[in-house]
Design a protein around this motif. Structure first.
Motif, PDB file in Angstrom:
ATOM      1  N   LEU A 141      37.370  -2.048  40.651  1.00  0.00           N
ATOM      2  CA  LEU A 141      37.920  -1.364  41.826  1.00  0.00           C
ATOM      3  C   LEU A 141      38.185  -1.798  43.020  1.00  0.00           C
ATOM      4  O   LEU A 141      39.327  -1.599  43.514  1.00  0.00           O
ATOM      5  CB  LEU A 141      36.940  -0.175  42.189  1.00  0.00           C
ATOM      6  N   PRO A 142      37.663  -2.865  43.602  1.00  0.00           N
ATOM      7  CA  PRO A 142      38.263  -3.632  44.792  1.00  0.00           C
ATOM      8  C   PRO A 142      39.526  -4.341  44.298  1.00  0.00           C
ATOM      9  O   PRO A 142      40.330  -4.327  45.293  1.00  0.00           O
ATOM     10  CB  PRO A 142      37.208  -4.664  45.128  1.00  0.00           C
ATOM     11  N   LEU A 143      39.633  -4.784  42.962  1.00  0.00           N
ATOM     12  CA  LEU A 143      40.713  -5.591  42.639  1.00  0.00           C
ATOM     13  C   LEU A 143      42.231  -4.652  42.668  1.00  0.00           C
ATOM     14  O   LEU A 143      43.146  -5.126  42.803  1.00  0.00           O
ATOM     15  CB  LEU A 143      40.639  -6.378  41.387  1.00  0.00           C
ATOM     16  N   ALA A 144      41.547  -3.345  42.153  1.00  0.00           N
ATOM     17  CA  ALA A 144      42.752  -2.395  41.691  1.00  0.00           C
ATOM     18  C   ALA A 144      43.059  -1.722  43.084  1.00  0.00           C
ATOM     19  O   ALA A 144      43.976  -0.737  42.879  1.00  0.00           O
ATOM     20  CB  ALA A 144      42.588  -1.719  40.505  1.00  0.00           C
ATOM     21  N   TRP A 145      42.327  -1.756  43.951  1.00  0.00           N
ATOM     22  CA  TRP A 145      42.422  -0.769  45.420  1.00  0.00           C
ATOM     23  C   TRP A 145      43.831  -0.815  45.950  1.00  0.00           C
ATOM     24  O   TRP A 145      44.156   0.277  46.173  1.00  0.00           O
ATOM     25  CB  TRP A 145      41.336  -1.344  46.283  1.00  0.00           C
ATOM     26  N   PRO A 146      44.593  -1.771  46.199  1.00  0.00           N
ATOM     27  CA  PRO A 146      45.858  -1.655  46.728  1.00  0.00           C
ATOM     28  C   PRO A 146      46.878  -0.904  45.891  1.00  0.00           C
ATOM     29  O   PRO A 146      47.548   0.198  46.526  1.00  0.00           O
ATOM     30  CB  PRO A 146      46.708  -3.066  46.616  1.00  0.00           C
ATOM     31  N   GLY A 147      46.731  -0.771  44.418  1.00  0.00           N
ATOM     32  CA  GLY A 147      47.422   0.034  43.651  1.00  0.00           C
ATOM     33  C   GLY A 147      47.191   1.525  43.589  1.00  0.00           C
ATOM     34  O   GLY A 147      47.804   2.257  43.835  1.00  0.00           O
ATOM     35  N   ILE A 148      45.778   1.700  43.716  1.00  0.00           N
ATOM     36  CA  ILE A 148      45.348   2.908  43.722  1.00  0.00           C
ATOM     37  C   ILE A 148      45.568   3.647  45.132  1.00  0.00           C
ATOM     38  O   ILE A 148      45.831   4.920  45.235  1.00  0.00           O
ATOM     39  CB  ILE A 148      43.759   2.819  43.553  1.00  0.00           C
ATOM     40  N   LEU A 149      45.364   3.066  46.313  1.00  0.00           N
ATOM     41  CA  LEU A 149      45.824   3.380  47.329  1.00  0.00           C
ATOM     42  C   LEU A 149      47.244   3.959  47.669  1.00  0.00           C
ATOM     43  O   LEU A 149      47.544   4.831  48.249  1.00  0.00           O
ATOM     44  CB  LEU A 149      45.407   2.323  48.699  1.00  0.00           C
ATOM     45  N   ALA A 150      48.268   3.260  46.939  1.00  0.00           N
ATOM     46  CA  ALA A 150      49.554   3.660  46.818  1.00  0.00           C
ATOM     47  C   ALA A 150      49.725   4.769  46.243  1.00  0.00           C
ATOM     48  O   ALA A 150      50.447   5.805  46.453  1.00  0.00           O
ATOM     49  CB  ALA A 150      50.357   2.574  46.024  1.00  0.00           C
ATOM     50  N   GLY A 151      48.974   4.816  45.038  1.00  0.00           N
ATOM     51  CA  GLY A 151      48.989   6.326  44.119  1.00  0.00           C
ATOM     52  C   GLY A 151      48.380   7.325  45.028  1.00  0.00           C
ATOM     53  O   GLY A 151      48.778   8.586  44.828  1.00  0.00           O
ATOM     54  N   LEU A 152      47.391   7.065  45.713  1.00  0.00           N
ATOM     55  CA  LEU A 152      46.693   8.082  46.641  1.00  0.00           C
ATOM     56  C   LEU A 152      47.637   8.544  47.667  1.00  0.00           C
ATOM     57  O   LEU A 152      47.833   9.897  47.707  1.00  0.00           O
ATOM     58  CB  LEU A 152      45.411   7.531  47.271  1.00  0.00           C
ATOM     59  N   VAL A 153      48.329   7.969  48.346  1.00  0.00           N
ATOM     60  CA  VAL A 153      49.505   8.346  48.926  1.00  0.00           C
ATOM     61  C   VAL A 153      50.491   8.956  48.712  1.00  0.00           C
ATOM     62  O   VAL A 153      51.062   9.890  49.289  1.00  0.00           O
ATOM     63  CB  VAL A 153      50.053   7.042  50.088  1.00  0.00           C
ATOM     64  N   LEU A 154      50.995   8.473  47.494  1.00  0.00           N
ATOM     65  CA  LEU A 154      52.084   9.348  46.887  1.00  0.00           C
ATOM     66  C   LEU A 154      51.733  10.625  46.314  1.00  0.00           C
ATOM     67  O   LEU A 154      51.987  11.675  46.410  1.00  0.00           O
ATOM     68  CB  LEU A 154      52.403   8.540  45.471  1.00  0.00           C
ATOM     69  N   SER A 155      50.308  10.741  45.899  1.00  0.00           N
ATOM     70  CA  SER A 155      49.751  12.047  45.406  1.00  0.00           C
ATOM     71  C   SER A 155      49.668  12.921  46.638  1.00  0.00           C
ATOM     72  O   SER A 155      49.840  14.090  46.537  1.00  0.00           O
ATOM     73  CB  SER A 155      48.267  11.914  44.731  1.00  0.00           C
ATOM     74  N   PHE A 156      49.160  12.519  47.779  1.00  0.00           N
ATOM     75  CA  PHE A 156      49.153  13.238  49.028  1.00  0.00           C
ATOM     76  C   PHE A 156      50.357  13.761  49.399  1.00  0.00           C
ATOM     77  O   PHE A 156      50.402  15.008  49.651  1.00  0.00           O
ATOM     78  CB  PHE A 156      48.339  12.631  49.791  1.00  0.00           C
ATOM     79  N   ALA A 157      51.222  12.946  49.494  1.00  0.00           N
ATOM     80  CA  ALA A 157      52.804  13.431  49.951  1.00  0.00           C
ATOM     81  C   ALA A 157      53.232  14.530  48.927  1.00  0.00           C
ATOM     82  O   ALA A 157      53.906  15.245  49.386  1.00  0.00           O
ATOM     83  CB  ALA A 157      53.587  12.178  50.045  1.00  0.00           C
ATOM     84  N   ARG A 158      53.072  14.131  47.485  1.00  0.00           N
ATOM     85  CA  ARG A 158      53.379  15.238  46.616  1.00  0.00           C
ATOM     86  C   ARG A 158      52.914  16.487  46.868  1.00  0.00           C
ATOM     87  O   ARG A 158      53.424  17.540  46.611  1.00  0.00           O
ATOM     88  CB  ARG A 158      53.437  14.772  45.188  1.00  0.00           C
ATOM     89  N   ALA A 159      51.500  16.309  47.201  1.00  0.00           N
ATOM     90  CA  ALA A 159      50.665  17.728  47.142  1.00  0.00           C
ATOM     91  C   ALA A 159      51.162  18.478  48.462  1.00  0.00           C
ATOM     92  O   ALA A 159      51.251  19.693  48.800  1.00  0.00           O
ATOM     93  CB  ALA A 159      49.253  17.339  47.123  1.00  0.00           C
ATOM     94  N   LEU A 160      51.200  17.733  49.730  1.00  0.00           N
ATOM     95  CA  LEU A 160      51.619  18.190  50.721  1.00  0.00           C
ATOM     96  C   LEU A 160      53.029  19.004  50.811  1.00  0.00           C
ATOM     97  O   LEU A 160      53.485  20.053  51.202  1.00  0.00           O
ATOM     98  CB  LEU A 160      51.639  17.027  51.928  1.00  0.00           C
TER      99      LEU A 160
END
Length: 227
Positions: A141-160
């Motif tokens: 999880l820590p090593l993959a976190w930057p990519g996960i964070l990018a997905g989180l932001v994209l998902s939030f923006a899409r949901a919004l």
């Protein structure tokens, strides 16, 4: 002066819907992405195509499909109705629509992030006695976190910004299911450009601030990794 006051309910509702949708998406997408990122099996391509289908389907098609599932005559809708629960034309239906359209973005980003993690680090942790859960939480999880964070932001923006599917299953009920995209659309339709303009400005500034913060965080993270 009061006639030009901003109705904050669509803004607050959109944020609530997007936050809940992202929490659900994270809970579902991360385990699935972690599982499929490292495993090959018959039918995997079909499964991944089905997962990412909401990315290419028109929102109205997604909304219609959800309506057929959770409406009173749908399979899930009939079950919920037997429990005295009505989902359609409530703000929870907006959460459902936002979750469905945002899920593929989180899944794809998380899958790419997990694939980028060097498996040797995970193997080393296992040889030191770490269980799978600890390996995931402390290494993967820590090593993959930057990519996960990018997905989180994209998902939030899409949901919004979800509009079409939300309109189909939640409707446009002021004070109950009217999110910002719906409020903007119907304000323009009614000729209320002042309200539409203010809501556009609010959601644009908020979205810009989120993306700006993520970009700054990513740059600082990359600088630390390079040191």
């Amino acid at each position: 002066m009061l006639e030009y006051a901003v109705d904050w309910h669509p803004v607050l509702l959109s944020l609530r819907v997007a936050l809940i949708a992202v929490i659900v998406v994270i809970g579902l997408a991360l385990p699935l992405a972690r599982l499929l990122a490292r495993r090959e099996f018959f039918g995997k391509d079909v499964l991944e195509a089905a997962i990412t289908l909401p990315l290419v389907l028109p929102p109205s098609v997604i909304g219609y499909g959800l309506l057929m599932l959770v409406g009173k005559n749908g399979v899930i809708g009939q079950f919920l109705d037997s429990l005295g629960i009505t989902l359609v034309f409530t703000w929870w239906a907006a959460v459902l629509a936002s979750t469905v359209v945002a899920f593929p973005l989180m899944y794809q980003s998380a899958t790419a992030a997990f694939k980028s993690v060097d498996v040797n680090y995970e193997k080393a942790a296992r040889t030191l006695g770490a269980g799978e859960t600890r390996v995931f939480l402390t290494v993967t999880l820590p090593l993959a976190w930057p990519g996960i964070l990018a997905g989180l932001v994209l998902s939030f923006a899409r949901a919004l910004g979800e509009f079409g599917a939300t309109l189909m299953v939640a409707g446009n009920i002021p004070g109950q299911t009217q999110t910002v995209p719906l409020a903007i659309y119907f304000a323009v339709e009614s000729g209320d450009n002042v309200t539409a303009g203010r809501l556009v400005a609010i959601i644009t500034v908020f979205s810009f601030a989120v993306v700006f913060w993520v970009n700054r965080w990513a740059k600082r993270h990359n600088r630390r990794d390079g040191e």
